[in-house]
Structure formats: C-alpha cells, structure tokens
Design a protein around this motif. Structure first.
Motif, PDB file in Angstrom:
ATOM      1  N   LEU A 107       0.811  -1.214   0.000  1.00 33.47           N
ATOM      2  CA  LEU A 107       0.000   0.000   0.000  1.00 33.47           C
ATOM      3  C   LEU A 107       0.851   1.274   0.000  1.00 33.47           C
ATOM      4  O   LEU A 107       0.346   2.346  -0.342  1.00 33.47           O
ATOM      5  CB  LEU A 107      -0.935   0.012   1.212  1.00 33.47           C
ATOM      6  N   ILE A 108       2.118   1.161   0.355  1.00 32.97           N
ATOM      7  CA  ILE A 108       2.988   2.348   0.334  1.00 32.97           C
ATOM      8  C   ILE A 108       3.227   2.816  -1.101  1.00 32.97           C
ATOM      9  O   ILE A 108       2.926   3.977  -1.435  1.00 32.97           O
ATOM     10  CB  ILE A 108       4.311   2.078   1.078  1.00 32.97           C
ATOM     11  N   PRO A 109       3.772   1.959  -1.996  1.00 29.41           N
ATOM     12  CA  PRO A 109       3.906   2.445  -3.389  1.00 29.41           C
ATOM     13  C   PRO A 109       2.557   2.728  -4.042  1.00 29.41           C
ATOM     14  O   PRO A 109       2.454   3.641  -4.862  1.00 29.41           O
ATOM     15  CB  PRO A 109       4.646   1.298  -4.092  1.00 29.41           C
ATOM     16  N   ILE A 110       1.524   1.986  -3.686  1.00 27.75           N
ATOM     17  CA  ILE A 110       0.198   2.244  -4.249  1.00 27.75           C
ATOM     18  C   ILE A 110      -0.282   3.643  -3.856  1.00 27.75           C
ATOM     19  O   ILE A 110      -0.875   4.362  -4.669  1.00 27.75           O
ATOM     20  CB  ILE A 110      -0.795   1.166  -3.779  1.00 27.75           C
ATOM     21  N   ALA A 111       0.001   4.045  -2.622  1.00 23.35           N
ATOM     22  CA  ALA A 111      -0.418   5.369  -2.152  1.00 23.35           C
ATOM     23  C   ALA A 111       0.257   6.484  -2.934  1.00 23.35           C
ATOM     24  O   ALA A 111      -0.291   7.580  -3.078  1.00 23.35           O
ATOM     25  CB  ALA A 111      -0.119   5.510  -0.664  1.00 23.35           C
ATOM     26  N   PHE A 112       1.467   6.214  -3.446  1.00 22.81           N
ATOM     27  CA  PHE A 112       2.210   7.229  -4.191  1.00 22.81           C
ATOM     28  C   PHE A 112       2.014   7.110  -5.701  1.00 22.81           C
ATOM     29  O   PHE A 112       2.668   7.830  -6.464  1.00 22.81           O
ATOM     30  CB  PHE A 112       3.702   7.140  -3.854  1.00 22.81           C
ATOM     31  N   TYR A 113       1.119   6.246  -6.113  1.00 24.04           N
ATOM     32  CA  TYR A 113       0.851   6.081  -7.543  1.00 24.04           C
ATOM     33  C   TYR A 113       0.221   7.350  -8.106  1.00 24.04           C
ATOM     34  O   TYR A 113      -0.747   7.877  -7.568  1.00 24.04           O
ATOM     35  CB  TYR A 113      -0.090   4.893  -7.745  1.00 24.04           C
ATOM     36  N   SER A 114       0.780   7.830  -9.198  1.00 27.78           N
ATOM     37  CA  SER A 114       0.329   9.100  -9.773  1.00 27.78           C
ATOM     38  C   SER A 114      -0.740   8.925 -10.837  1.00 27.78           C
ATOM     39  O   SER A 114      -1.420   9.891 -11.201  1.00 27.78           O
ATOM     40  CB  SER A 114       1.524   9.836 -10.390  1.00 27.78           C
ATOM     41  N   GLY A 115      -0.869   7.725 -11.387  1.00 37.28           N
ATOM     42  CA  GLY A 115      -1.818   7.504 -12.466  1.00 37.28           C
ATOM     43  C   GLY A 115      -1.255   7.801 -13.843  1.00 37.28           C
ATOM     44  O   GLY A 115      -1.913   7.529 -14.854  1.00 37.28           O
ATOM     45  N   ARG A 116      -0.050   8.337 -13.919  1.00 32.74           N
ATOM     46  CA  ARG A 116       0.496   8.704 -15.230  1.00 32.74           C
ATOM     47  C   ARG A 116       1.254   7.539 -15.865  1.00 32.74           C
ATOM     48  O   ARG A 116       1.793   6.680 -15.179  1.00 32.74           O
ATOM     49  CB  ARG A 116       1.434   9.909 -15.104  1.00 32.74           C
ATOM     50  N   LYS A 117       1.271   7.530 -17.191  1.00 31.17           N
ATOM     51  CA  LYS A 117       2.022   6.545 -17.959  1.00 31.17           C
ATOM     52  C   LYS A 117       3.182   7.250 -18.659  1.00 31.17           C
ATOM     53  O   LYS A 117       3.001   8.320 -19.240  1.00 31.17           O
ATOM     54  CB  LYS A 117       1.127   5.860 -18.985  1.00 31.17           C
ATOM     55  N   ILE A 118       4.347   6.651 -18.604  1.00 29.88           N
ATOM     56  CA  ILE A 118       5.511   7.225 -19.269  1.00 29.88           C
ATOM     57  C   ILE A 118       5.473   6.937 -20.764  1.00 29.88           C
ATOM     58  O   ILE A 118       5.886   7.742 -21.593  1.00 29.88           O
ATOM     59  CB  ILE A 118       6.809   6.675 -18.641  1.00 29.88           C
ATOM     60  N   THR A 119       4.954   5.757 -21.105  1.00 29.47           N
ATOM     61  CA  THR A 119       4.922   5.361 -22.507  1.00 29.47           C
ATOM     62  C   THR A 119       3.636   4.596 -22.807  1.00 29.47           C
ATOM     63  O   THR A 119       3.078   3.933 -21.938  1.00 29.47           O
ATOM     64  CB  THR A 119       6.140   4.471 -22.858  1.00 29.47           C
ATOM     65  N   GLY A 120       3.207   4.691 -24.042  1.00 34.65           N
ATOM     66  CA  GLY A 120       2.067   3.917 -24.501  1.00 34.65           C
ATOM     67  C   GLY A 120       2.488   2.764 -25.392  1.00 34.65           C
ATOM     68  O   GLY A 120       1.665   2.199 -26.113  1.00 34.65           O
ATOM     69  N   SER A 121       3.761   2.408 -25.329  1.00 33.36           N
ATOM     70  CA  SER A 121       4.324   1.378 -26.194  1.00 33.36           C
ATOM     71  C   SER A 121       3.653   0.025 -25.966  1.00 33.36           C
ATOM     72  O   SER A 121       3.578  -0.461 -24.834  1.00 33.36           O
ATOM     73  CB  SER A 121       5.832   1.254 -25.948  1.00 33.36           C
ATOM     74  N   LYS A 122       3.200  -0.598 -27.050  1.00 32.21           N
ATOM     75  CA  LYS A 122       2.636  -1.943 -26.958  1.00 32.21           C
ATOM     76  C   LYS A 122       3.705  -2.963 -26.583  1.00 32.21           C
ATOM     77  O   LYS A 122       3.416  -3.963 -25.916  1.00 32.21           O
ATOM     78  CB  LYS A 122       1.997  -2.333 -28.295  1.00 32.21           C
ATOM     79  N   ALA A 123       4.950  -2.724 -27.016  1.00 28.77           N
ATOM     80  CA  ALA A 123       6.040  -3.641 -26.689  1.00 28.77           C
ATOM     81  C   ALA A 123       6.274  -3.673 -25.178  1.00 28.77           C
ATOM     82  O   ALA A 123       6.477  -4.736 -24.586  1.00 28.77           O
ATOM     83  CB  ALA A 123       7.315  -3.220 -27.417  1.00 28.77           C
ATOM     84  N   VAL A 124       6.249  -2.494 -24.564  1.00 28.37           N
ATOM     85  CA  VAL A 124       6.416  -2.426 -23.112  1.00 28.37           C
ATOM     86  C   VAL A 124       5.237  -3.105 -22.420  1.00 28.37           C
ATOM     87  O   VAL A 124       5.417  -3.856 -21.447  1.00 28.37           O
ATOM     88  CB  VAL A 124       6.533  -0.952 -22.653  1.00 28.37           C
ATOM     89  N   GLN A 125       4.042  -2.866 -22.921  1.00 27.19           N
ATOM     90  CA  GLN A 125       2.836  -3.476 -22.345  1.00 27.19           C
ATOM     91  C   GLN A 125       2.926  -4.992 -22.385  1.00 27.19           C
ATOM     92  O   GLN A 125       2.705  -5.665 -21.367  1.00 27.19           O
ATOM     93  CB  GLN A 125       1.609  -2.996 -23.119  1.00 27.19           C
ATOM     94  N   TRP A 126       3.263  -5.551 -23.528  1.00 33.27           N
ATOM     95  CA  TRP A 126       3.373  -6.994 -23.645  1.00 33.27           C
ATOM     96  C   TRP A 126       4.579  -7.528 -22.891  1.00 33.27           C
ATOM     97  O   TRP A 126       4.579  -8.676 -22.420  1.00 33.27           O
ATOM     98  CB  TRP A 126       3.435  -7.405 -25.113  1.00 33.27           C
ATOM     99  N   GLY A 127       5.612  -6.693 -22.764  1.00 33.43           N
ATOM    100  CA  GLY A 127       6.784  -7.102 -21.990  1.00 33.43           C
ATOM    101  C   GLY A 127       6.432  -7.415 -20.550  1.00 33.43           C
ATOM    102  O   GLY A 127       6.910  -8.408 -19.975  1.00 33.43           O
TER     103      GLY A 127
END
Length: 230
Positions: free
Chosen positions: A191-211
């Motif tokens: 819950l600590i890193p979850i609490a600091f989650y910003s909601g932003r994505k650095i990349t929309g790359s499908k390769a990263v997503q499938w990775g």
C-alpha cells in the motif's frame, strides 16, 4: 492526474522485481527474507488490474490479453513449482482473469451491496479452478475495485487487506519478536507504493505493455532451467 509520484511503469516494475525475488525464494534460495519481500507483488498486480479495467476502452481485448497470458503462463508455472504439468494448481494469471470478469460484473451493479454479492460466484469459481490465491485473490481484486472511488480508500484497503491476508490466504506464520506473524500480512507494505501512484504513464508502447505480460511466463521458465541444470 498527478504529475508527481510513481508512474504506472514504475509500479509495474516494483511488482515484477518483488515477484521475481519471491519466486527465487520459492525455488532456488529457500528462506523467509525473499518470500517476505515477495508478498508486495500480488496486491500491486491486483491494484493495476483494477486501474486497467477502469480505463480500458475495450474490455474484450483486455480479457483476451489476460487469457493469452494465462495460457502462456500455465506450463512454465507448473514446471517451476511442481516440476511438470499438473491440474492441481493453476497460475495467478487465471486468478487475474477471473478477477477481471468479477470487476466487469461489479460495474453493472447499482449499489455497493450488489457489488459485494456479485463477487462471490467469481471467488468460488477461482476456488473451484484451484488458482493461485484462489477466492481470496478475487476478493482482494474486488476490494481495490470497490474502494477505488471511496473516501479514505487507503484505510479501507488497509483494513480489508489485513482481514483477507490474515484469515483467507493460507500461508506460514513466522516468528518475529516473540510473536508468530502470518507472512501474508507483509503484503500490506504494497500500500505504500500504491499510495504514491500518480496515475500517469511514461509510454504507450505496446512492446512495453506486452513485456510486462510476458515477464511472468519468461521468468518462471528461466527459474526452472536454472533449477534443472544447477
């Protein structure tokens, strides 16, 4: 959307690394330390599943990706933890798929009581399928889904996770300071890193997503090979 805090990719990376350490502790380096660190991974994956289900424009494609991940992961999971194919236990990817369907059903309910009730058949399905984390895993996914828009959501998640991890997820109790603590309670650290989650994505790359999807079966295959040839 916040501009500061932990990005989606960073949160996924934390989940991947802690899961890897957990599985190393389960297969190659027995001991409590890596297994304790590994408790952080699953709640983060549950949280990210809820975020993905909330924002996806195409639930069918999202479910298809999860299904492909489940199919690709099952044999590596069996090899890494059981040494060969078994129907007696299914990978956590199937838990996530059942959890996603539970979230879709919850989204069609008009009040919180119905949302809670509609989760139960999916939790029972996960138990029947003998998935990793079973019905408790589906309930944890549902907890993040139900609390997502509520005030004091972190407190609700903390209390809900404490109950689920202590009473519903089977696991060892380890001696700490004269007490025996359920190892699954260390999942609350997530819950600590979850609490600091910003909601932003650095990349929309499908390769990263499938990775990130493929990391699960690939790392299990590598762990099996290391265990086989060491």
């Amino acid at each position: 959307m916040k501009n500061r805090g932990i990005s989606q990719e960073m949160l996924k990376l934390i989940a991947c690394v802690t899961m890897l350490l957990d599985h190393i502790g389960a297969t190659l380096v027995p001991g409590w330390t890596l297994r304790i660190i590994g408790r952080i991974a699953f709640p983060i994956y549950c949280f990210l599943l809820v975020e993905g289900a909330h924002y996806t424009r195409n639930p069918k494609k999202y479910a298809l990706r999860l299904a492909i991940g489940a199919v690709l992961s099952e044999f590596p999971f069996d090899l890494a933890f059981f040494g060969g194919w078994t129907w007696g236990y299914q990978s956590v990817m199937l838990t996530m798929l059942v959890g996603f369907f539970a979230l879709q059903a919850m989204g069609k309910c008009s009040n919180y009581l119905l949302k809670c009730l509609v989760v139960l058949p999916f939790a029972l399905l996960a138990e029947w399928l003998l998935t990793d984390y079973g019905g408790a895993g589906v309930l944890l996914i549902a907890l993040f889904g139900i609390s997502r828009e509520l005030p004091h959501r972190l407190l609700i998640q903390l209390l809900g996770m404490a109950l689920i991890c202590n009473y519903l997820i089977p696991g060892a109790k380890i001696p700490i300071g004269g007490f025996r603590i359920a190892i699954e309670l260390f999942a609350l650290i997530a819950l600590i890193p979850i609490a600091f989650y910003s909601g932003r994505k650095i990349t929309g790359s499908k390769a990263v997503q499938w990775g990130f999807y493929l990391f699960y079966p690939v790392h299990l295959t590598v762990l099996y090979l290391i265990e086989l040839f060491r």
